[in-house]
Enzyme design. Structure first.
Site, mmCIF file in Angstrom:
data_model
loop_
_atom_site.group_PDB
_atom_site.id
_atom_site.type_symbol
_atom_site.label_atom_id
_atom_site.label_comp_id
_atom_site.label_asym_id
_atom_site.label_seq_id
_atom_site.Cartn_x
_atom_site.Cartn_y
_atom_site.Cartn_z
ATOM 1 N N HIS A 59 0.801 -1.233 0.000
ATOM 2 C CA HIS A 59 0.000 0.000 0.000
ATOM 3 C C HIS A 59 0.831 1.278 0.000
ATOM 4 N N GLY A 84 3.419 1.866 -1.933
ATOM 5 C CA GLY A 84 4.036 2.096 -3.244
ATOM 6 C C GLY A 84 3.148 2.896 -4.182
ATOM 7 N N LEU A 85 3.636 3.115 -5.384
ATOM 8 C CA LEU A 85 2.893 3.867 -6.414
ATOM 9 C C LEU A 85 1.487 3.298 -6.601
ATOM 10 N N VAL A 86 1.409 2.006 -6.866
ATOM 11 C CA VAL A 86 0.135 1.369 -7.200
ATOM 12 C C VAL A 86 -0.727 1.162 -5.955
ATOM 13 N N SER A 102 2.705 -7.340 -15.206
ATOM 14 C CA SER A 102 3.203 -6.200 -15.980
ATOM 15 C C SER A 102 3.234 -6.580 -17.459
ATOM 16 N N SER A 103 3.188 -5.580 -18.325
ATOM 17 C CA SER A 103 3.189 -5.851 -19.772
ATOM 18 C C SER A 103 4.495 -6.477 -20.247
ATOM 19 N N CYS A 104 5.523 -6.495 -19.385
ATOM 20 C CA CYS A 104 6.796 -7.110 -19.783
ATOM 21 C C CYS A 104 6.724 -8.643 -19.832
ATOM 22 N N TYR A 118 12.295 -10.774 -14.078
ATOM 23 C CA TYR A 118 11.065 -10.203 -13.520
ATOM 24 C C TYR A 118 9.857 -10.780 -14.261
ATOM 25 N N LYS A 164 6.608 -12.896 -12.874
ATOM 26 C CA LYS A 164 5.225 -12.433 -13.079
ATOM 27 C C LYS A 164 4.403 -13.484 -13.829
ATOM 28 N N PRO A 183 -0.948 -4.504 -15.947
ATOM 29 C CA PRO A 183 -0.898 -3.081 -16.289
ATOM 30 C C PRO A 183 0.264 -2.764 -17.225
ATOM 31 N N HIS A 227 11.717 4.081 -13.166
ATOM 32 C CA HIS A 227 11.259 4.021 -14.557
ATOM 33 C C HIS A 227 11.532 5.368 -15.240
ATOM 34 N N TRP A 244 18.528 8.233 -21.720
ATOM 35 C CA TRP A 244 19.117 6.936 -22.080
ATOM 36 C C TRP A 244 18.588 6.401 -23.418
ATOM 37 N N ARG A 262 6.400 3.446 -25.787
ATOM 38 C CA ARG A 262 5.814 2.958 -24.543
ATOM 39 C C ARG A 262 4.396 3.497 -24.387
HETATM 40 N N1 NDP Z 1 5.386 0.966 -11.812
HETATM 41 C C1 NDP Z 1 5.021 0.490 -12.984
HETATM 42 O O1 NDP Z 1 5.264 1.114 -14.050
HETATM 43 C C2 NDP Z 1 4.301 -0.820 -13.082
HETATM 44 C C3 NDP Z 1 3.990 -1.581 -11.979
HETATM 45 N N2 NDP Z 1 3.321 -2.771 -12.138
HETATM 46 C C4 NDP Z 1 3.034 -3.660 -11.015
HETATM 47 O O2 NDP Z 1 2.350 -3.004 -9.972
HETATM 48 C C5 NDP Z 1 2.762 -3.533 -8.706
HETATM 49 C C6 NDP Z 1 3.202 -2.404 -7.806
HETATM 50 O O3 NDP Z 1 4.241 -1.663 -8.429
HETATM 51 P P1 NDP Z 1 4.670 -0.208 -7.915
HETATM 52 O O4 NDP Z 1 3.629 0.340 -7.028
HETATM 53 O O5 NDP Z 1 5.118 0.532 -9.100
HETATM 54 O O6 NDP Z 1 5.949 -0.556 -7.055
HETATM 55 P P2 NDP Z 1 6.503 0.194 -5.757
HETATM 56 O O7 NDP Z 1 7.924 -0.187 -5.631
HETATM 57 O O8 NDP Z 1 6.142 1.644 -5.803
HETATM 58 O O9 NDP Z 1 5.642 -0.463 -4.585
HETATM 59 C C7 NDP Z 1 5.840 -1.793 -4.199
HETATM 60 C C8 NDP Z 1 5.542 -1.903 -2.725
HETATM 61 O O10 NDP Z 1 5.790 -3.249 -2.315
HETATM 62 C C9 NDP Z 1 6.551 -3.220 -1.119
HETATM 63 N N3 NDP Z 1 7.381 -4.385 -0.954
HETATM 64 C C10 NDP Z 1 8.425 -4.776 -1.732
HETATM 65 N N4 NDP Z 1 8.980 -5.889 -1.221
HETATM 66 C C11 NDP Z 1 8.270 -6.213 -0.113
HETATM 67 C C12 NDP Z 1 8.363 -7.251 0.840
HETATM 68 N N5 NDP Z 1 9.317 -8.200 0.773
HETATM 69 N N6 NDP Z 1 7.488 -7.262 1.875
HETATM 70 C C13 NDP Z 1 6.530 -6.308 1.978
HETATM 71 N N7 NDP Z 1 6.383 -5.302 1.088
HETATM 72 C C14 NDP Z 1 7.250 -5.256 0.055
HETATM 73 C C15 NDP Z 1 7.406 -1.984 -1.249
HETATM 74 O O11 NDP Z 1 7.904 -1.576 -0.005
HETATM 75 P P3 NDP Z 1 9.404 -0.967 0.081
HETATM 76 O O12 NDP Z 1 9.422 0.192 -0.875
HETATM 77 O O13 NDP Z 1 9.543 -0.608 1.506
HETATM 78 O O14 NDP Z 1 10.311 -2.080 -0.345
HETATM 79 C C16 NDP Z 1 6.410 -0.997 -1.872
HETATM 80 O O15 NDP Z 1 5.633 -0.372 -0.885
HETATM 81 C C17 NDP Z 1 3.883 -4.542 -9.006
HETATM 82 O O16 NDP Z 1 3.369 -5.823 -9.005
HETATM 83 C C18 NDP Z 1 4.320 -4.177 -10.389
HETATM 84 O O17 NDP Z 1 4.766 -5.278 -11.105
HETATM 85 C C19 NDP Z 1 2.924 -3.205 -13.372
HETATM 86 C C20 NDP Z 1 3.199 -2.482 -14.491
HETATM 87 C C21 NDP Z 1 3.935 -1.241 -14.441
HETATM 88 C C1 F7E Z 2 7.167 -1.239 -16.401
HETATM 89 C C2 F7E Z 2 8.333 -1.888 -17.062
HETATM 90 O O1 F7E Z 2 9.531 -1.185 -16.766
HETATM 91 C C3 F7E Z 2 10.746 -1.696 -17.343
HETATM 92 O O2 F7E Z 2 10.718 -1.730 -18.702
HETATM 93 P P1 F7E Z 2 10.800 -0.455 -19.617
HETATM 94 O O3 F7E Z 2 9.464 -0.207 -20.192
HETATM 95 O O4 F7E Z 2 11.909 -0.618 -20.560
HETATM 96 O O5 F7E Z 2 11.027 0.697 -18.550
HETATM 97 P P2 F7E Z 2 11.833 2.012 -18.270
HETATM 98 O O6 F7E Z 2 10.815 2.978 -17.837
HETATM 99 O O7 F7E Z 2 12.948 1.778 -17.341
HETATM 100 O O8 F7E Z 2 12.489 2.454 -19.667
HETATM 101 C C4 F7E Z 2 11.729 2.793 -20.785
HETATM 102 C C5 F7E Z 2 12.599 3.355 -21.870
HETATM 103 O O9 F7E Z 2 13.041 4.649 -21.487
HETATM 104 C C6 F7E Z 2 14.440 4.771 -21.715
HETATM 105 N N1 F7E Z 2 15.011 5.777 -20.797
HETATM 106 C C7 F7E Z 2 15.499 6.967 -21.181
HETATM 107 N N2 F7E Z 2 16.009 7.639 -20.127
HETATM 108 C C8 F7E Z 2 15.751 6.839 -19.036
HETATM 109 C C9 F7E Z 2 16.032 7.007 -17.657
HETATM 110 O O10 F7E Z 2 16.588 8.004 -17.202
HETATM 111 N N3 F7E Z 2 15.598 6.003 -16.834
HETATM 112 C C10 F7E Z 2 14.965 4.889 -17.314
HETATM 113 N N4 F7E Z 2 14.562 3.940 -16.425
HETATM 114 N N5 F7E Z 2 14.735 4.691 -18.629
HETATM 115 C C11 F7E Z 2 15.109 5.667 -19.469
HETATM 116 C C12 F7E Z 2 14.961 3.368 -21.510
HETATM 117 O O11 F7E Z 2 16.237 3.195 -22.096
HETATM 118 C C13 F7E Z 2 13.861 2.553 -22.195
HETATM 119 O O12 F7E Z 2 14.063 2.556 -23.593
HETATM 120 C C14 F7E Z 2 11.011 -3.071 -16.941
HETATM 121 O O13 F7E Z 2 11.593 -3.051 -15.738
HETATM 122 C C15 F7E Z 2 9.803 -3.973 -17.004
HETATM 123 O O14 F7E Z 2 10.009 -5.022 -16.140
HETATM 124 C C16 F7E Z 2 8.491 -3.330 -16.728
HETATM 125 O O15 F7E Z 2 7.542 -3.980 -16.328
#
Ligand code: NDP
Ligand code: F7E
Length: 321
Positions: free
Chosen positions: A23, A25-27, A119-121, A148, A152, A175, A191, A214, A221
């Site tokens: 709860h 984290g971002l999502v 995740s879409s990956c 990863y 998933k 997502p 990201h 980068w 995306r």
């Molecule tokens: N961000 C994105 O672009 C995307 C995210 N998702 C999915 O959404 C979900 C959430 O992602 P997002 O909110 O971005 O990630 P965050 O890193 O923002 O949040 C993840 C949360 O999980 C907690 N957590 C990690 N490890 C543990 C553990 N061992 N025990 C208890 N809590 C833990 C983290 O706590 P702490 O920070 O203290 O470690 C954090 O609060 C994931 O499943 C991810 O795959 C899917 C697609 C894209």
């Molecule tokens: C959500 C998704 O997130 C990851 O996949 P990704 O889509 O490649 O995510 P990204 O956001 O890190 O990069 C997107 C693009 O952007 C470019 N890029 C430029 N400049 C920066 C930069 O400064 N940081 C980052 N991170 N990328 C950069 C980078 O080189 C790439 O071409 C996976 O972990 C995967 O597991 C997953 O689920």
């Protein structure tokens, strides 16, 4: 694949106990905001410090003590392309542990329905675009995030297996790339969108003439604001129950170059961009086909520019010095 044996559709009532894993984290934070705004107030949370989800016995104790009726799994080891590529053991190991512990304890403690987020990956690097749910396991994965992705995919399969064997309402949502308040703004491990917000903001404040981005800028995306994702999560919990996972995206894609120009404009940075070609591009394109979710009546609402303005405002209020 055998046919889906789970015909029950369980609806969350306002007083049902809902556990949102991750709860803080971002999502997870966005899901809690959404649930609360809709009147679901019986929400159970634990910080990472209070409950490490990699510890099986602790997870089991938590579930048997709290006995939530519904679970949304938004806890995971998450990061951008660099983090995924640099820490493969963490990305496969921690994620397998978290999701296995949570899904299994949820089933055995009597949870009615669980939503696992992937995740879409998970899709093959060169899947036909837009990517349909049935592209899963049809080709090789993108190497920068295969560890990863394998974790998933295992989460999806675990939900399917428990559904088939136990007739349990376990579903998975996939997502696209997300962004918004409470994102991770780490300079390397985050990201692209939060990384660029931070880099452009710091360059603006310190008067730098150039910002490095980068890769080549050519990858495409699909971005979805996390408040749209949270809206979709509630919709899916209330309206979707099937063996197959379901895509959640905006349907709109931009190149990384276009994104960088947009972030530059929103932040108000006036210097120039250079490209670090030593950094990986990752997958060239991963636009998802969201027609399954859209056919049920859900659509994304927040345009990228509007979502970026909102996220930059949040960053300035919470992070920027
Ligand atoms: N961000 C994105 O672009 C995307 C995210 N998702 C999915 O959404 C979900 C959430 O992602 P997002 O909110 O971005 O990630 P965050 O890193 O923002 O949040 C993840 C949360 O999980 C907690 N957590 C990690 N490890 C543990 C553990 N061992 N025990 C208890 N809590 C833990 C983290 O706590 P702490 O920070 O203290 O470690 C954090 O609060 C994931 O499943 C991810 O795959 C899917 C697609 C894209
Ligand atoms: C959500 C998704 O997130 C990851 O996949 P990704 O889509 O490649 O995510 P990204 O956001 O890190 O990069 C997107 C693009 O952007 C470019 N890029 C430029 N400049 C920066 C930069 O400064 N940081 C980052 N991170 N990328 C950069 C980078 O080189 C790439 O071409 C996976 O972990 C995967 O597991 C997953 O689920």
């Amino acid at each position: 694949m055998t046919k889906d044996t789970c015909v029950a559709k369980v609806i969350m009532n306002k007083d049902d106990k809902i556990y949102v894993a991750g709860h803080a984290g971002l999502v997870g934070a966005a899901i809690v905001r959404k649930l609360q705004s809709e009147g679901f107030l019986n929400i159970v949370v634990r910080t990472h410090k209070e409950l490490d989800l990699t510890r099986q016995q602790d997870v089991e104790t938590f579930f048997f003590e709290e006995r939530p009726a519904f679970v949304i799994v938004a806890a995971a080891k998450v990061g951008g392309i660099y983090a995924n590529n640099t820490y493969p053991a963490d990305f496969i190991g921690i994620n397998l542990q978290i999701q296995t512990n949570v899904i299994d304890a949820a089933y055995r403690s009597g949870v009615k329905k669980i939503l696992f987020l992937g995740s879409s990956c998970i899709y093959p690097k060169f899947a036909p675009q837009p990517i349909k749910e049935d592209s899963l396991l049809t080709g090789p994965l993108e190497p920068t995030n295969e560890w990863y992705a394998v974790a998933k995919i295992s989460g999806i399969k675990m939900c399917q297996a428990y559904r088939l064997q136990y007739n349990w309402d376990a579903i998975s949502g996939m997502p696209t790339n997300l962004y918004g308040p409470h994102d991770n703004f780490h300079p390397e491990n985050s990201h692209v969108l939060p990384a660029l917000i931070r880099r452009f903001h710091e360059a603006k404040v310190s008067g730098l003439k150039e910002v490095v981005v980068w890769g080549t800028g050519s990858p495409l995306r699909e971005f979805l604001h996390v408040d749209d994702l949270a809206d979709a999560v509630l919709f899916i919990m209330q309206h979707y129950s099937d063996l197959s996972h379901i895509n959640v995206g905006s349907g709109k894609e931009v190149s990384i170059k276009e994104l960088a120009e947009l972030v530059k404009e929103v932040v108000g940075y006036e210097g120039c961009l250079t490209w670090d070609l030593s950094k990986p591009d990752g997958t060239p394109r991963k636009l998802m086909d969201n027609s399954k979710l859209e056919s049920l009546g859900w659509h994304a609402k927040i345009p990228l520019r509007e979502g970026l303005i909102d996220t930059y405002k949040w960053y300035v209020e919470h992070y920027a010095k």
